[in-house]
Write a protein that holds these residues in place. Structure first.
Motif, PDB file in Angstrom:
ATOM      1  N   PHE A  62      -7.591 -10.404   0.355  1.00 38.53           N
ATOM      2  CA  PHE A  62      -7.000  -9.954   1.618  1.00 38.53           C
ATOM      3  C   PHE A  62      -5.777 -10.798   1.970  1.00 38.53           C
ATOM      4  N   MET A  63      -5.890 -12.114   1.784  1.00 36.34           N
ATOM      5  CA  MET A  63      -4.759 -12.991   2.097  1.00 36.34           C
ATOM      6  C   MET A  63      -3.553 -12.675   1.216  1.00 36.34           C
ATOM      7  N   PHE A  64      -3.803 -12.453  -0.077  1.00 28.63           N
ATOM      8  CA  PHE A  64      -2.700 -12.136  -0.983  1.00 28.63           C
ATOM      9  C   PHE A  64      -2.074 -10.792  -0.616  1.00 28.63           C
ATOM     10  N   GLY A  65      -2.923  -9.819  -0.269  1.00 27.03           N
ATOM     11  CA  GLY A  65      -2.409  -8.521   0.160  1.00 27.03           C
ATOM     12  C   GLY A  65      -1.578  -8.632   1.430  1.00 27.03           C
ATOM     13  N   SER A  66      -2.013  -9.466   2.372  1.00 26.03           N
ATOM     14  CA  SER A  66      -1.252  -9.672   3.608  1.00 26.03           C
ATOM     15  C   SER A  66       0.088 -10.331   3.320  1.00 26.03           C
ATOM     16  N   PHE A  67       0.074 -11.287   2.397  1.00 23.58           N
ATOM     17  CA  PHE A  67       1.332 -11.946   2.008  1.00 23.58           C
ATOM     18  C   PHE A  67       2.308 -10.924   1.409  1.00 23.58           C
ATOM     19  N   LEU A  68       1.787 -10.094   0.490  1.00 22.17           N
ATOM     20  CA  LEU A  68       2.647  -9.055  -0.097  1.00 22.17           C
ATOM     21  C   LEU A  68       3.141  -8.089   0.973  1.00 22.17           C
ATOM     22  N   SER A  69       2.272  -7.779   1.912  1.00 19.44           N
ATOM     23  CA  SER A  69       2.654  -6.862   2.984  1.00 19.44           C
ATOM     24  C   SER A  69       3.818  -7.418   3.792  1.00 19.44           C
ATOM     25  N   GLY A  70       3.763  -8.740   4.074  1.00 20.12           N
ATOM     26  CA  GLY A  70       4.850  -9.357   4.812  1.00 20.12           C
ATOM     27  C   GLY A  70       6.187  -9.225   4.112  1.00 20.12           C
ATOM     28  N   ARG A  71       6.162  -9.158   2.787  1.00 22.48           N
ATOM     29  CA  ARG A  71       7.390  -8.988   2.011  1.00 22.48           C
ATOM     30  C   ARG A  71       7.808  -7.525   1.904  1.00 22.48           C
ATOM     31  N   LEU A  72       6.833  -6.665   1.643  1.00 21.66           N
ATOM     32  CA  LEU A  72       7.149  -5.275   1.325  1.00 21.66           C
ATOM     33  C   LEU A  72       7.471  -4.431   2.548  1.00 21.66           C
ATOM     34  N   THR A  73       6.947  -4.800   3.714  1.00 20.27           N
ATOM     35  CA  THR A  73       7.202  -3.977   4.899  1.00 20.27           C
ATOM     36  C   THR A  73       8.659  -4.002   5.316  1.00 20.27           C
ATOM     37  N   ARG A  74       9.426  -4.931   4.773  1.00 24.60           N
ATOM     38  CA  ARG A  74      10.865  -4.917   5.057  1.00 24.60           C
ATOM     39  C   ARG A  74      11.543  -3.707   4.416  1.00 24.60           C
ATOM     40  N   ARG A  75      10.894  -3.163   3.385  1.00 23.98           N
ATOM     41  CA  ARG A  75      11.522  -2.083   2.612  1.00 23.98           C
ATOM     42  C   ARG A  75      10.828  -0.736   2.775  1.00 23.98           C
ATOM     43  N   PHE A  76       9.536  -0.754   3.120  1.00 26.77           N
ATOM     44  CA  PHE A  76       8.767   0.496   3.143  1.00 26.77           C
ATOM     45  C   PHE A  76       8.206   0.784   4.532  1.00 26.77           C
ATOM     46  N   GLU A  77       8.193   2.044   4.869  1.00 31.92           N
ATOM     47  CA  GLU A  77       7.655   2.528   6.143  1.00 31.92           C
ATOM     48  C   GLU A  77       6.151   2.253   6.231  1.00 31.92           C
ATOM     49  N   VAL A  78       5.639   2.131   7.461  1.00 36.83           N
ATOM     50  CA  VAL A  78       4.275   1.636   7.642  1.00 36.83           C
ATOM     51  C   VAL A  78       3.220   2.524   6.976  1.00 36.83           C
TER      52      VAL A  78
END
Length: 399
Positions: free
Chosen positions: A254-270
């Protein structure tokens, strides 16, 4: 001290969330000693966990709308003040009745979690909010892992009451930090929230799409927590230490997924991020279930599939939270509170259901099947809300 209208720094919101989550389980290693000192049985002392969770659901139902009416800052400061007094009361309690009464009051600190979410949406657009929420949700993963370690050390060195003095001291520190750093961020000032706020929010199909995704995704995690000990001991015969590592592994995912989310949400819609997370979870659990049904019941391959659920949830949850708060930005507090209450209530039902069902069936297959069904439900909710948003795009952030 920052200006009264300035938003708080991200570390302040992370610490507020961590304190709210830490309060649930830090003192668990001291529970037996607490029961002995207060001359009660372990089951009664355990009400400090189950009863506390039930009260947090109720608290969020009231704290969210109240923050839409009077503002985020007074709700946070008031909750912390009550929490400090309640923590001191728990530490000084001489009977289980007094202890449980103060423990119930401690539950107001969950307001800080809901307010952190609402504050992020108050001050940032939806897509950026998802990125910031990613880092806040990482605190939700770290705090439950480190809390019992600290609580056990305090109990060993200073006794069980030290846990609650620690809560009180942490509450004082957070109150001072919030007083200095947390400006008011509620967008719609003036007369405050309308009386029909809840009814208006619940009439929004998009809210239910996001909320159902959140509830089912988190519910799959609660299901794992309820069923993993039974599967691990009866099927694989592992030690408690290994079980702890396995339970921690899904949190690490979950922590790794949240970290990736923090990076990827800059580029992809929710909803794209939500969809990605649901696909990852469903594929991982499907592979694990297929292996079990095919007779390949191996320890590490089995729990590797559950790690994929943690990874998928980490990718999904921040964007789902941002979406919930964006349906009606003027009711962001109400949305955060109601969604929190739904999640807690759903978790309570699912943990009970899982415990009952697993003892009557094939535990390894049934646990993965329940988790997969909930992940599929989250996928369906995501597809539904994506379709709804094509018709009605999210509202912009007021400034």
């Amino acid at each position: 001290m920052r200006p009264a209208s300035s938003p708080p720094r991200l570390p302040t919101l992370i610490l507020l969330t961590a304190l709210a989550i830490l309060t649930l389980n830090m003192f668990l290693p001291a529970l037996a000693h607490m029961a002995e000192a207060l001359e009660t049985d372990y089951a009664t002392a355990s009400l400090s966990i189950g009863g506390y969770l039930a009260v947090t659901a109720v608290v969020q139902l009231f704290a969210g709308p109240l923050s839409d009416r009077i503002g985020r800052r007074p709700v946070v400061l008031g909750a912390l003040a009550i929490f400090i007094a309640a923590s001191a009361g728990c530490a000084m309690a001489g009977s289980i009745e007094v202890f449980l009464a103060f423990r119930v009051l401690q539950a107001v600190v969950i307001s800080c979690f809901a307010m952190s979410m609402a504050i992020v949406r108050d001050t940032t657009a939806e897509q950026k909010a998802a990125g910031l929420i990613s880092y806040i949700t990482m605190a939700m993963a770290v705090a439950p892992m480190l809390g019992p370690v600290l609580g056990g050390a305090l109990d060993t060195l200073l006794g069980w009451r030290a846990n609650f003095w620690f809560y009180a001291a942490a509450g004082v520190a957070m109150l001072l930090l919030a007083w200095a750093d947390l400006g008011e961020t509620r967008q719609h000032k003036g007369p405050g929230q309308r009386k029909g706020g809840y009814l208006e929010l619940l009439a929004e199909p998009r809210f239910w799409g996001f909320a159902l995704c959140t509830m089912s995704s988190t519910g799959a995690f609660y299901t794992f927590i309820a069923g993993a000990p039974l599967v691990a001991t009866e099927t694989f015969g592992i030690t408690s230490a290994t079980l702890g590592m396995i339970i921690g592994s899904i949190t690490a995912g979950f922590m790794f997924g949240s970290f990736l989310s923090g990076r990827l949400t800059r580029r992809f819609e929710v909803t794209t991020m939500m969809l990605l997370g649901r696909i990852v979870a469903c594929i991982g659990l499907s592979v694990g279930l297929a292996a079990v049904l095919g007779g390949h019941v191996e320890l590490w391959s089995y729990f590797a599939s559950t790690i994929m659920l943690g990874l998928g949830n980490g990718l999904t949850m921040p964007s789902a939270h941002a979406g919930i708060l964006s349906v009606r930005p003027d009711l962001a507090g109400t949305a955060a509170g109601f969604n929190g209450a739904l999640t807690v209530a759903g978790g309570a039902v699912l943990t009970t259901f899982t415990a009952v069902v697993l003892v009557r069936t094939d535990p390894p297959a049934m646990l993965l099947a329940i988790m997969l069904a909930l992940s599929v439900a989250g996928l369906a909710a995501t597809l539904w809300v994506r379709r709804l948003r094509r018709v009605a795009p999210p509202a912009p952030t007021a400034t």
